[in-house]
Design a protein around this motif. Structure first.
Motif, short mmCIF file in Angstrom:
data_model
loop_
_atom_site.label_atom_id
_atom_site.label_comp_id
_atom_site.label_asym_id
_atom_site.label_seq_id
_atom_site.Cartn_x
_atom_site.Cartn_y
_atom_site.Cartn_z
N ARG A 1 0.84 -1.19 0.00
CA ARG A 1 0.00 0.00 0.00
C ARG A 1 0.88 1.25 0.00
N LEU A 2 0.30 2.34 -0.46
CA LEU A 2 1.03 3.61 -0.51
C LEU A 2 0.82 4.46 0.73
N ASP A 3 -0.23 4.15 1.53
CA ASP A 3 -0.53 4.98 2.70
C ASP A 3 0.09 4.40 3.97
N TRP A 4 1.35 3.96 3.86
CA TRP A 4 2.03 3.35 5.00
C TRP A 4 2.31 4.38 6.09
N ILE A 5 2.39 3.89 7.32
CA ILE A 5 2.63 4.74 8.49
C ILE A 5 3.87 4.23 9.22
N VAL A 6 4.65 5.12 9.78
CA VAL A 6 5.84 4.84 10.61
C VAL A 6 7.01 4.35 9.77
N ARG A 7 6.91 3.17 9.15
CA ARG A 7 8.04 2.65 8.39
C ARG A 7 7.55 1.94 7.14
N ARG A 8 8.19 2.19 6.03
CA ARG A 8 7.82 1.56 4.76
C ARG A 8 8.38 0.13 4.74
N GLU A 9 7.52 -0.82 4.47
CA GLU A 9 7.94 -2.21 4.37
C GLU A 9 8.54 -2.47 2.99
N ALA A 10 9.69 -3.12 2.96
CA ALA A 10 10.38 -3.35 1.70
C ALA A 10 9.87 -4.59 0.97
N LEU B 1 -2.99 -3.21 9.58
CA LEU B 1 -3.90 -2.30 8.88
C LEU B 1 -3.72 -0.87 9.38
N ALA B 2 -3.53 -0.72 10.68
CA ALA B 2 -3.35 0.62 11.25
C ALA B 2 -2.08 1.28 10.73
N LEU B 3 -1.06 0.48 10.43
CA LEU B 3 0.20 1.02 9.91
C LEU B 3 0.19 1.14 8.39
N GLY B 4 -0.90 0.73 7.76
CA GLY B 4 -0.98 0.79 6.30
C GLY B 4 -0.02 -0.17 5.63
N ALA B 5 0.36 -1.22 6.33
CA ALA B 5 1.37 -2.15 5.81
C ALA B 5 0.76 -3.24 4.93
#
Length: 204
Positions: free
Chosen positions: A104-113, A165-169
Motif C-alpha cells: 500500500r502507498l498509505d504506510w505509516i511509521v516505516r515503509r515495508e520493503a 492495517l493501522a500502519l498501512g502495511a
C-alpha cells in the motif's frame, strides 16, 4: 485425512485469493475499511507488530527450547510449534516473491520493503500464536490457564493483524492470505505427524 482435506481447501483458497487480488486489485468493498483503520493508534500498532519480528521471536524460541529441555511432556509440542513458526514465516516470504503484490502507498511509521501478499505477520500469528492457543486449550493444564491463555493469545493475534492495517502495511486480503497459508502448512504437518497435544485428551 481430515487435516489433509483442510490443507487442500486452505491452499486452494489461498492461491485463488492471491491470483484474484494480483489481477484485479483489492475489492472496492474492503478499501473503505482499510482507509478508516489506517493511522489510528499508530504507536500501539507499531509495538504490536514487533510480536512477529525476529528480535522477539528469536528469544521466545530459545526460551521455549529451554522449557522443552526441562519439561519432556511438552517437548514435541514445543518443537512442532517452532517448526511451524519457521515454515509459516518462510512460506509467506516465498509466496510474497511469487505473487509480487506491491505494498500500500498509505504506510505509516516505516515503509515495508517486502511484497504484500500474503502477510507474514498473519501467517505467524495463525501458525504460531493461535497454534499455541489451541495446544494450551486442549492440554491438561489447570482450567484457569486453559481458559485464560488461549483467549490472550487469540486477542494478541487479532491485535497484530489490526496493527498491520493501522500502519498501512497490508490489505485485508493480505491478512486473509497469510492466515490461509498458515492453516494449510499446519494442516499438512498435522497430517504427516498427528500431534497428540493438538486434540483434547480423554477425561479433560
Amino acid at each position: 485425512m481430515k487435516a489433509l482435506a483442510v490443507a487442500v481447501v486452505a491452499l486452494a483458497a489461498f492461491l485463488a485469493l492471491g491470483f484474484a487480488v494480483v489481477r484485479g486489485g483489492e475489492p472496492g468493498a474492503l478499501i473503505g475499511w482499510e482507509v478508516v483503520l489506517a493511522n489510528h493508534g499508530a504507536l500501539i500498532a507499531w509495538w504490536l507488530t514487533w510480536a512477529c519480528y525476529p528480535q522477539l521471536l528469536g528469544p521466545l524460541a530459545i526460551a521455549l527450547l529451554i522449557v522443552a529441555w526441562r519439561v519432556p511432556s511438552w517437548r514435541a509440542r514445543i518443537v512442532f510449534s517452532i517448526i511451524m513458526l519457521v515454515l509459516c514465516w518462510q512460506g509467506a516470504d516465498l509466496f510474497q516473491h511469487f505473487f509480487m503484490r506491491p505494498r500500500r502507498l498509505d504506510w505509516i511509521v516505516r515503509r515495508e520493503a517486502a511484497f504484500s501478499y500474503p502477510s507474514s505477520h498473519a501467517a505467524i500469528v495463525t501458525g504460531f500464536y493461535l497454534l499455541w492457543a489451541r495446544m494450551i486449550a486442549v492440554s491438561d493444564l489447570p482450567r484457569a490457564v486453559r481458559a485464560t491463555l488461549p483467549a490472550l493469545l487469540a486477542a494478541l493475534a487479532a491485535a497484530v493483524c489490526w496493527s498491520r492495517l493501522a500502519l498501512g502495511a497490508h490489505y485485508l486480503t493480505d491478512l486473509a492470505g497469510g492466515a490461509l497459508l498458515a492453516i494449510a502448512i499446519v494442516s499438512v504437518a498435522l497430517a504427516a505427524y498427528p500431534l497428540k497435544g493438538f486434540v483434547r485428551p480423554a477425561g479433560v
